[in-house]
Scaffold this motif. Structure first.
Motif, PDB file in Angstrom:
ATOM      1  N   GLY A 105      35.521  44.718  38.981  1.00  0.00           N
ATOM      2  CA  GLY A 105      34.315  45.418  39.415  1.00  0.00           C
ATOM      3  C   GLY A 105      33.246  45.495  38.344  1.00  0.00           C
ATOM      4  O   GLY A 105      33.484  45.210  37.173  1.00  0.00           O
ATOM      5  N   VAL A 106      32.064  45.901  38.753  1.00  0.00           N
ATOM      6  CA  VAL A 106      30.883  45.898  37.890  1.00  0.00           C
ATOM      7  C   VAL A 106      31.024  46.867  36.717  1.00  0.00           C
ATOM      8  O   VAL A 106      30.554  46.589  35.619  1.00  0.00           O
ATOM      9  N   ARG A 107      31.708  47.992  36.884  1.00  0.00           N
ATOM     10  CA  ARG A 107      31.836  48.959  35.796  1.00  0.00           C
ATOM     11  C   ARG A 107      32.799  48.500  34.714  1.00  0.00           C
ATOM     12  O   ARG A 107      32.861  49.097  33.651  1.00  0.00           O
ATOM     13  N   SER A 108      33.526  47.413  34.956  1.00  0.00           N
ATOM     14  CA  SER A 108      34.415  46.888  33.919  1.00  0.00           C
ATOM     15  C   SER A 108      33.613  46.280  32.768  1.00  0.00           C
ATOM     16  O   SER A 108      34.149  46.057  31.692  1.00  0.00           O
ATOM     17  N   PHE A 109      32.322  46.041  32.989  1.00  0.00           N
ATOM     18  CA  PHE A 109      31.464  45.496  31.949  1.00  0.00           C
ATOM     19  C   PHE A 109      30.871  46.594  31.061  1.00  0.00           C
ATOM     20  O   PHE A 109      30.239  46.317  30.074  1.00  0.00           O
TER      21      PHE A 109
END
Length: 124
Positions: A105-109
């Motif tokens: 997911g995007v928050r893993s970045f």
């Protein structure tokens, strides 16, 4: 008035265990408790705190910086595709980023970068 008598923390029911049952359920924790080993925490750091003293003059945002501004996975995918199509990132990197995005997911970045993030985190 009838005041409730405060009990010492040792008397709370959630702390009462049958020793044998505890040893069976939590063998490693039992071992640690019996050995009396200590864990000393010397300090705590947060990535946001570390970034607070960064000098951003002449800094060019990376694909990760742009992804961190996205709210959804779809927005992040659009950023990755655009940067790949315009030669900003190589195909292999784009592929790795898509896989990470799909799996984590995007928050893993990283946490979401809101408007004014660089002003709040610049070196003063």
């Amino acid at each position: 008035m009838d005041k409730k008598k405060k009990r010492p923390i040792d008397e709370f029911p959630w702390q009462e265990y049958d020793k044998r049952e505890f040893e069976e359920k939590y063998p490693n924790l039992t071992k640690e408790l019996e050995e009396g080993s200590e864990v000393v925490i010397k300090g705590y750091t947060n990535r946001e705190e570390e970034e607070e003293f960064v000098d951003f003059s002449g800094y060019s945002p990376t694909v990760i910086d742009f992804i961190r501004r996205c709210e959804t996975d779809e927005e992040a995918l659009e950023i990755i595709n655009w940067m790949e199509d315009h030669g900003e990132i190589p195909h292999e990197l784009a592929k790795e980023l898509r896989i990470k995005l799909a799996k984590e997911g995007v928050r893993s970045f990283g946490s979401k970068k809101e408007w004014g993030w660089y002003e709040r985190h610049r070196k003063r």
